[in-house]
Scaffold this motif. Structure first.
Motif, mmCIF file in Angstrom:
data_model
loop_
_atom_site.group_PDB
_atom_site.id
_atom_site.type_symbol
_atom_site.label_atom_id
_atom_site.label_comp_id
_atom_site.label_asym_id
_atom_site.label_seq_id
_atom_site.Cartn_x
_atom_site.Cartn_y
_atom_site.Cartn_z
ATOM 1 N N GLY A 153 85.483 29.040 10.471
ATOM 2 C CA GLY A 153 84.567 28.811 9.361
ATOM 3 C C GLY A 153 83.434 27.880 9.748
ATOM 4 O O GLY A 153 83.565 27.071 10.684
ATOM 5 N N PRO A 154 82.297 27.953 9.049
ATOM 6 C CA PRO A 154 81.105 27.195 9.441
ATOM 7 C C PRO A 154 81.301 25.688 9.467
ATOM 8 O O PRO A 154 80.910 25.026 10.427
ATOM 9 C CB PRO A 154 80.074 27.609 8.388
ATOM 10 N N ALA A 155 81.894 25.123 8.429
ATOM 11 C CA ALA A 155 82.027 23.666 8.365
ATOM 12 C C ALA A 155 82.952 23.149 9.461
ATOM 13 O O ALA A 155 82.653 22.147 10.133
ATOM 14 C CB ALA A 155 82.530 23.249 6.988
ATOM 15 N N ALA A 156 84.077 23.815 9.650
ATOM 16 C CA ALA A 156 85.027 23.368 10.667
ATOM 17 C C ALA A 156 84.473 23.596 12.074
ATOM 18 O O ALA A 156 84.737 22.803 12.985
ATOM 19 C CB ALA A 156 86.358 24.086 10.497
ATOM 20 N N THR A 157 83.709 24.674 12.250
ATOM 21 C CA THR A 157 83.076 24.906 13.550
ATOM 22 C C THR A 157 82.091 23.791 13.866
ATOM 23 O O THR A 157 82.041 23.283 14.999
ATOM 24 C CB THR A 157 82.354 26.267 13.561
ATOM 25 N N GLU A 158 81.314 23.388 12.868
ATOM 26 C CA GLU A 158 80.371 22.285 13.079
ATOM 27 C C GLU A 158 81.110 20.983 13.390
ATOM 28 O O GLU A 158 80.692 20.211 14.253
ATOM 29 C CB GLU A 158 79.502 22.105 11.831
ATOM 30 N N ARG A 159 82.221 20.761 12.706
ATOM 31 C CA ARG A 159 83.003 19.544 12.953
ATOM 32 C C ARG A 159 83.611 19.562 14.346
ATOM 33 O O ARG A 159 83.586 18.539 15.051
ATOM 34 C CB ARG A 159 84.098 19.414 11.896
ATOM 35 N N LEU A 160 84.141 20.691 14.781
ATOM 36 C CA LEU A 160 84.685 20.779 16.139
ATOM 37 C C LEU A 160 83.594 20.563 17.172
ATOM 38 O O LEU A 160 83.812 19.896 18.190
ATOM 39 C CB LEU A 160 85.360 22.141 16.354
ATOM 40 N N THR A 161 82.415 21.113 16.928
ATOM 41 C CA THR A 161 81.290 20.905 17.842
ATOM 42 C C THR A 161 80.968 19.422 17.961
ATOM 43 O O THR A 161 80.728 18.911 19.067
ATOM 44 C CB THR A 161 80.053 21.673 17.336
ATOM 45 N N GLU A 162 80.988 18.727 16.837
ATOM 46 C CA GLU A 162 80.704 17.289 16.832
ATOM 47 C C GLU A 162 81.762 16.506 17.600
ATOM 48 O O GLU A 162 81.437 15.677 18.457
ATOM 49 C CB GLU A 162 80.642 16.797 15.390
ATOM 50 N N LEU A 163 83.016 16.778 17.311
ATOM 51 C CA LEU A 163 84.099 16.029 17.945
ATOM 52 C C LEU A 163 84.183 16.324 19.444
ATOM 53 O O LEU A 163 84.241 15.400 20.274
ATOM 54 C CB LEU A 163 85.426 16.381 17.280
ATOM 55 N N ALA A 164 84.208 17.603 19.792
ATOM 56 C CA ALA A 164 84.314 17.973 21.209
ATOM 57 C C ALA A 164 83.082 17.536 21.976
ATOM 58 O O ALA A 164 83.174 17.114 23.133
ATOM 59 C CB ALA A 164 84.523 19.477 21.343
ATOM 60 N N GLY A 165 81.918 17.623 21.325
ATOM 61 C CA GLY A 165 80.691 17.192 21.978
ATOM 62 C C GLY A 165 80.725 15.717 22.344
ATOM 63 O O GLY A 165 80.221 15.314 23.401
ATOM 64 N N ALA A 166 81.332 14.911 21.482
ATOM 65 C CA ALA A 166 81.451 13.485 21.785
ATOM 66 C C ALA A 166 82.359 13.257 22.993
ATOM 67 O O ALA A 166 82.039 12.455 23.884
ATOM 68 C CB ALA A 166 81.989 12.743 20.567
ATOM 69 N N PHE A 167 83.470 13.974 23.053
ATOM 70 C CA PHE A 167 84.364 13.828 24.203
ATOM 71 C C PHE A 167 83.713 14.361 25.474
ATOM 72 O O PHE A 167 83.849 13.772 26.558
ATOM 73 C CB PHE A 167 85.692 14.544 23.932
ATOM 74 N N THR A 168 83.000 15.478 25.356
ATOM 75 C CA THR A 168 82.286 16.012 26.510
ATOM 76 C C THR A 168 81.233 15.024 27.001
ATOM 77 O O THR A 168 81.025 14.869 28.209
ATOM 78 C CB THR A 168 81.640 17.360 26.151
ATOM 79 N N GLY A 169 80.567 14.356 26.071
ATOM 80 C CA GLY A 169 79.592 13.337 26.468
ATOM 81 C C GLY A 169 80.226 12.215 27.263
ATOM 82 O O GLY A 169 79.645 11.726 28.240
ATOM 83 N N ILE A 170 81.430 11.821 26.883
ATOM 84 C CA ILE A 170 82.129 10.749 27.600
ATOM 85 C C ILE A 170 82.490 11.188 29.011
ATOM 86 O O ILE A 170 82.263 10.455 29.984
ATOM 87 C CB ILE A 170 83.389 10.323 26.821
ATOM 88 N N VAL A 171 83.069 12.386 29.151
ATOM 89 C CA VAL A 171 83.484 12.826 30.484
ATOM 90 C C VAL A 171 82.271 13.068 31.382
ATOM 91 O O VAL A 171 82.318 12.820 32.590
ATOM 92 C CB VAL A 171 84.393 14.073 30.424
ATOM 93 N N THR A 172 81.168 13.531 30.796
ATOM 94 C CA THR A 172 79.953 13.743 31.583
ATOM 95 C C THR A 172 79.390 12.415 32.060
ATOM 96 O O THR A 172 79.022 12.267 33.233
ATOM 97 C CB THR A 172 78.904 14.501 30.751
ATOM 98 N N ALA A 173 79.353 11.433 31.161
ATOM 99 C CA ALA A 173 78.856 10.114 31.530
ATOM 100 C C ALA A 173 79.745 9.448 32.574
ATOM 101 O O ALA A 173 79.278 8.629 33.367
ATOM 102 C CB ALA A 173 78.753 9.228 30.288
ATOM 103 N N ALA A 174 81.015 9.819 32.584
ATOM 104 C CA ALA A 174 81.956 9.254 33.560
ATOM 105 C C ALA A 174 81.862 9.933 34.920
ATOM 106 O O ALA A 174 82.609 9.592 35.838
ATOM 107 C CB ALA A 174 83.381 9.369 33.023
ATOM 108 N N GLY A 175 80.943 10.900 35.054
ATOM 109 C CA GLY A 175 80.732 11.543 36.347
ATOM 110 C C GLY A 175 81.611 12.741 36.609
ATOM 111 O O GLY A 175 81.902 13.056 37.774
ATOM 112 N N ALA A 176 82.014 13.440 35.551
ATOM 113 C CA ALA A 176 82.922 14.571 35.725
ATOM 114 C C ALA A 176 82.297 15.726 36.480
ATOM 115 O O ALA A 176 83.002 16.501 37.142
ATOM 116 C CB ALA A 176 83.404 15.069 34.360
ATOM 117 N N PHE A 177 80.961 15.855 36.397
ATOM 118 C CA PHE A 177 80.294 17.006 36.998
ATOM 119 C C PHE A 177 79.311 16.547 38.072
ATOM 120 O O PHE A 177 78.429 15.734 37.799
ATOM 121 C CB PHE A 177 79.556 17.802 35.926
ATOM 122 N N PRO A 178 79.451 17.053 39.312
ATOM 123 C CA PRO A 178 78.539 16.651 40.390
ATOM 124 C C PRO A 178 77.134 17.170 40.159
ATOM 125 O O PRO A 178 76.933 18.185 39.480
ATOM 126 C CB PRO A 178 79.161 17.297 41.636
#
Length: 284
Positions: free
Chosen positions: A252-277
């Motif tokens: 559903g739209p609202a939950a998809t947007e919420r998952l995007t927000e939550l996962a995006g925050a975690f992805t931002g952390i792992v990216t900032a930690a140097g996960a991807f060369p």
């Protein structure tokens, strides 16, 4: 559902799975089983849900790898260890990776538990038909810990979209190496050197493929995408979106947007930690 919402959600969730191909922890766990680091650990780790399959099955389901390259590691990997041992090792590796990149506070957070619940709910809308890598991973048990449940769900969603993307590439008349060369030409993909090393293509094969794509009017003389090349890639991505709409429509739209927000925050952390060369992004 707005079609782009599913793609945005995928782009937020998928890196939590994809980071495992660059992190040392999964490779260390797989190497401890006796597998050779590099192509063998990658191919065996990703193919293990399929069972002790041969090189042909891996080439078919991975699509953009040189078959001769695959055949140097598969099925030899299954003479060293078993798919069951590989699956246990890659889960241990994912656990170690996420603990290092995200930290214990993030793993224990209510946001992690919520993201895992939403991502798993999205997978309930996935389909097994003509999606071998997704279907194989869908047979695996869901880990109990939220961060591993999220990683598992990210794996399912990534392979579900990936299986559909292969159908889109076939529809576009693109071979595996042709798809890689066009992707590289966007300037936002892994460098050509990375593709040659990890997918097993030679410089001569790469150059010949660029020539073919120029003849089709998809690349210009400098190797950049033409308008036709841009259009073909976008058509393939749009078809991929259509084929991958079900999990996000189910969520559903609202939950998809919420998952995007939550996962995006975690992805931002792992990216900032140097996960991807750095070589994983940008043409060379």
């Amino acid at each position: 559902m707005v079609m782009g919402a599913g793609r945005r959600c995928h782009n937020a969730v998928s890196p939590l799975h994809r980071a495992g191909y660059f992190a040392p922890e999964p490779a260390d766990e797989l190497a401890a089983l006796g597998l050779e680091r590099g192509s063998m650990t990658y191919l065996a780790g990703r193919a293990a849900p399929l069972g002790a399959v041969g090189a042909g099955t891996v080439t078919a389901t991975f699509y953009n790898f040189n078959h001769e390259h695959v055949a140097r590691s598969i099925p030899a990997a299954w003479t060293v260890t078993t798919p069951e041992a590989v699956l246990a090792a890659r889960l241990r590796g994912a656990d170690g990776m996420l603990r290092r990149l995200l930290g214990e506070d993030a793993l224990a957070s209510k946001e992690m538990a919520e993201a895992a619940e939403l991502a798993l709910r999205a997978t309930e809308g996935c389909h097994r038909q003509a999606r071998p890598l997704y279907a194989a991973n869908a047979e695996l048990p869901v880990p109990e810990e939220p961060h591993l449940a999220l990683w598992h769900a990210a794996t399912l969603l990534r392979e579900h979209r990936g299986d559909g993307h292969l159908a889109a590439l076939l529809t576009a008349g693109l071979s595996g190496i042709e798809a890689l060369v066009l992707h590289n030409a966007t300037g936002t993909a892994p460098t050509s050197a990375v593709f040659l090393r990890t997918r097993g293509w030679s410089a001569e094969q790469w150059a010949a493929t660029r020539d073919r794509l120029r003849e089709r009017g998809l690349l210009d003389g400098a190797g950049d995408l033409t308008e036709a090349g841009v259009a073909l890639r976008e058509e393939a991505e749009t078809l991929t979106d259509r084929l991958d709409a079900a999990p996000y429509a189910h969520l559903g739209p609202a939950a998809t947007e919420r998952l995007t927000e939550l996962a995006g925050a975690f992805t931002g952390i792992v990216t900032a930690a140097g996960a991807f060369p750095a070589e994983a992004f940008g043409r060379g």
